[in-house]
Motif scaffolding. Sequence first.
Motif, PDB file in Angstrom:
ATOM      1  N   ALA A 194       0.836  -1.196   0.000  1.00 21.62           N
ATOM      2  CA  ALA A 194       0.000   0.000   0.000  1.00 21.62           C
ATOM      3  C   ALA A 194       0.875   1.251   0.000  1.00 21.62           C
ATOM      4  N   LEU A 195       0.394   2.268  -0.681  1.00 18.47           N
ATOM      5  CA  LEU A 195       1.101   3.542  -0.745  1.00 18.47           C
ATOM      6  C   LEU A 195       0.453   4.538   0.204  1.00 18.47           C
ATOM      7  N   ILE A 196       1.236   5.035   1.157  1.00 23.95           N
ATOM      8  CA  ILE A 196       0.820   6.130   2.028  1.00 23.95           C
ATOM      9  C   ILE A 196       1.542   7.382   1.542  1.00 23.95           C
ATOM     10  N   VAL A 197       0.800   8.376   1.095  1.00 22.39           N
ATOM     11  CA  VAL A 197       1.423   9.611   0.626  1.00 22.39           C
ATOM     12  C   VAL A 197       1.573  10.553   1.821  1.00 22.39           C
ATOM     13  N   VAL A 198       2.813  10.902   2.134  1.00 20.99           N
ATOM     14  CA  VAL A 198       3.088  11.754   3.288  1.00 20.99           C
ATOM     15  C   VAL A 198       2.983  13.215   2.857  1.00 20.99           C
ATOM     16  N   THR A 199       2.036  13.935   3.465  1.00 22.86           N
ATOM     17  CA  THR A 199       1.652  15.261   2.974  1.00 22.86           C
ATOM     18  C   THR A 199       2.139  16.409   3.869  1.00 22.86           C
ATOM     19  N   LYS A 200       3.125  16.142   4.693  1.00 22.38           N
ATOM     20  CA  LYS A 200       3.674  17.178   5.561  1.00 22.38           C
ATOM     21  C   LYS A 200       4.094  18.406   4.753  1.00 22.38           C
ATOM     22  N   HIS A 201       3.709  19.592   5.242  1.00 22.73           N
ATOM     23  CA  HIS A 201       4.053  20.888   4.651  1.00 22.73           C
ATOM     24  C   HIS A 201       3.347  21.161   3.329  1.00 22.73           C
ATOM     25  N   PHE A 202       2.374  20.316   2.980  1.00 24.60           N
ATOM     26  CA  PHE A 202       1.580  20.591   1.792  1.00 24.60           C
ATOM     27  C   PHE A 202       0.139  20.852   2.216  1.00 24.60           C
ATOM     28  N   PRO A 203      -0.564  21.689   1.487  1.00 22.89           N
ATOM     29  CA  PRO A 203      -1.873  22.166   1.945  1.00 22.89           C
ATOM     30  C   PRO A 203      -3.001  21.153   1.764  1.00 22.89           C
ATOM     31  N   ALA A 204      -4.120  21.480   2.393  1.00 23.70           N
ATOM     32  CA  ALA A 204      -5.308  20.638   2.267  1.00 23.70           C
ATOM     33  C   ALA A 204      -5.722  20.480   0.812  1.00 23.70           C
ATOM     34  N   GLU A 205      -5.504  21.524   0.012  1.00 27.49           N
ATOM     35  CA  GLU A 205      -5.875  21.446  -1.403  1.00 27.49           C
ATOM     36  C   GLU A 205      -5.169  20.287  -2.108  1.00 27.49           C
ATOM     37  N   ASP A 206      -3.904  20.062  -1.761  1.00 28.34           N
ATOM     38  CA  ASP A 206      -3.184  18.950  -2.383  1.00 28.34           C
ATOM     39  C   ASP A 206      -3.731  17.608  -1.929  1.00 28.34           C
ATOM     40  N   VAL A 207      -4.122  17.513  -0.672  1.00 25.11           N
ATOM     41  CA  VAL A 207      -4.702  16.260  -0.185  1.00 25.11           C
ATOM     42  C   VAL A 207      -6.007  15.965  -0.924  1.00 25.11           C
ATOM     43  N   ILE A 208      -6.805  16.988  -1.167  1.00 21.13           N
ATOM     44  CA  ILE A 208      -8.052  16.810  -1.911  1.00 21.13           C
ATOM     45  C   ILE A 208      -7.757  16.385  -3.349  1.00 21.13           C
ATOM     46  N   ARG A 209      -6.738  16.995  -3.945  1.00 21.97           N
ATOM     47  CA  ARG A 209      -6.343  16.571  -5.293  1.00 21.97           C
ATOM     48  C   ARG A 209      -5.939  15.095  -5.294  1.00 21.97           C
ATOM     49  N   LEU A 210      -5.175  14.687  -4.294  1.00 23.78           N
ATOM     50  CA  LEU A 210      -4.759  13.289  -4.207  1.00 23.78           C
ATOM     51  C   LEU A 210      -5.967  12.369  -4.043  1.00 23.78           C
TER      52      LEU A 210
ATOM     53  N   ASP B  33      -4.799   6.720   1.438  1.00 23.61           N
ATOM     54  CA  ASP B  33      -3.973   6.675   2.641  1.00 23.61           C
ATOM     55  C   ASP B  33      -2.982   7.825   2.600  1.00 23.61           C
ATOM     56  N   VAL B  34      -3.048   8.697   3.611  1.00 26.24           N
ATOM     57  CA  VAL B  34      -2.124   9.824   3.690  1.00 26.24           C
ATOM     58  C   VAL B  34      -1.471   9.830   5.071  1.00 26.24           C
ATOM     59  N   GLY B  35      -0.253  10.348   5.130  1.00 22.49           N
ATOM     60  CA  GLY B  35       0.490  10.358   6.381  1.00 22.49           C
ATOM     61  C   GLY B  35       0.919  11.751   6.778  1.00 22.49           C
ATOM     62  N   GLU B  36       1.014  11.974   8.073  1.00 23.04           N
ATOM     63  CA  GLU B  36       1.485  13.239   8.630  1.00 23.04           C
ATOM     64  C   GLU B  36       2.379  12.931   9.827  1.00 23.04           C
ATOM     65  N   ASN B  37       3.292  13.853  10.143  1.00 29.34           N
ATOM     66  CA  ASN B  37       4.158  13.599  11.301  1.00 29.34           C
ATOM     67  C   ASN B  37       4.225  14.732  12.303  1.00 29.34           C
ATOM     68  N   LYS B  38       3.376  15.740  12.154  1.00 32.10           N
ATOM     69  CA  LYS B  38       3.264  16.813  13.140  1.00 32.10           C
ATOM     70  C   LYS B  38       1.791  17.026  13.445  1.00 32.10           C
ATOM     71  N   ASP B  39       1.410  16.811  14.698  1.00 28.80           N
ATOM     72  CA  ASP B  39      -0.011  16.881  15.036  1.00 28.80           C
ATOM     73  C   ASP B  39      -0.601  18.258  14.812  1.00 28.80           C
ATOM     74  N   GLN B  40       0.135  19.305  15.123  1.00 28.87           N
ATOM     75  CA  GLN B  40      -0.421  20.654  14.987  1.00 28.87           C
ATOM     76  C   GLN B  40      -0.861  20.922  13.556  1.00 28.87           C
ATOM     77  N   GLU B  41      -0.068  20.479  12.604  1.00 26.67           N
ATOM     78  CA  GLU B  41      -0.429  20.633  11.193  1.00 26.67           C
ATOM     79  C   GLU B  41      -1.505  19.635  10.788  1.00 26.67           C
ATOM     80  N   ALA B  42      -1.333  18.399  11.220  1.00 30.73           N
ATOM     81  CA  ALA B  42      -2.208  17.331  10.756  1.00 30.73           C
ATOM     82  C   ALA B  42      -3.648  17.487  11.234  1.00 30.73           C
ATOM     83  N   SER B  43      -3.853  17.870  12.485  1.00 30.21           N
ATOM     84  CA  SER B  43      -5.210  17.949  13.021  1.00 30.21           C
ATOM     85  C   SER B  43      -6.037  18.978  12.266  1.00 30.21           C
TER      86      SER B  43
END
Length: 250
Positions: A38-54, A61-71
């Motif tokens: 499975a591919l998890i795309v790690v979206t740290k430092h990229f905006p919500a718009e990119d996650v929606i595009r993905l 499946d998307v990944g984040e490593n900083k809670d303040q940004e991710a939440s």
Amino acid sequence: MNDETSDPRSAELAQNLSAVQERIARAAQAAGREELPALIVVTKHFPAEDVIRLYDLGVRDVGENKDQEASSKARQVRDRLRARDAQAYDADPLRWHFVGQLQSNKARSVLGYAEAVHSVDRSSLVRGLKKAAVGREAELRCLIQVDLREGAQDGARGGAAPEEIPGLAEAIVGSGGLRLAGLMAVAPLEEPAAEAFARLRRLHAQLLAEHPGADMLSAGMSGDLEQAVAEGATHLRIGRDVLGQRHSAR
């Protein structure tokens, strides 16, 4: 799906995503594997718009490593996709994976959006996650992060020592609301990734002997996904080769 030609960024992501998927397929074929990881795309430092595009490109499946940004990002993405078509999104939602070092006091926040934490590396974090999971409907998938560096003691990159895996596994299994899902690791910089992932594979086999349900092996990033696939990774965490170079603000 949105028309990629009308959005240059969507077209860029589609091209990058296709190239990564082709790499994964070639690596799996070379390793004699029929089932693709499975591919998890790690979206740290990229905006919500990119996650929606993905999402519109089929990524789930998307990944984040900083809670303040991710939440904040997870909330934005959920609200915007549900506003667009709540029934469709609720039937086929994004799955958020927390893949970075996690402070115990952030556990409750992370459980608000993540269905898996890949970085469980100490008993105090298990206790924090257990406390935060009280009343949660679905069990939180917990992966034990292993430090693959030989003789490492500084803990700077996170991860439990290999000899700590059995104890952490038992702690997770004994905690209501948590499910032992497998192992995660980052290849050390000091040695070839293939050698490190081979050790990880052996550690995973030992874990599976005691806990057959812990079948996730999260390993491999943009620079070493082929080596991870060859050593049995079930989940790959890819950021740069899908989204491009990261910047603190984009």
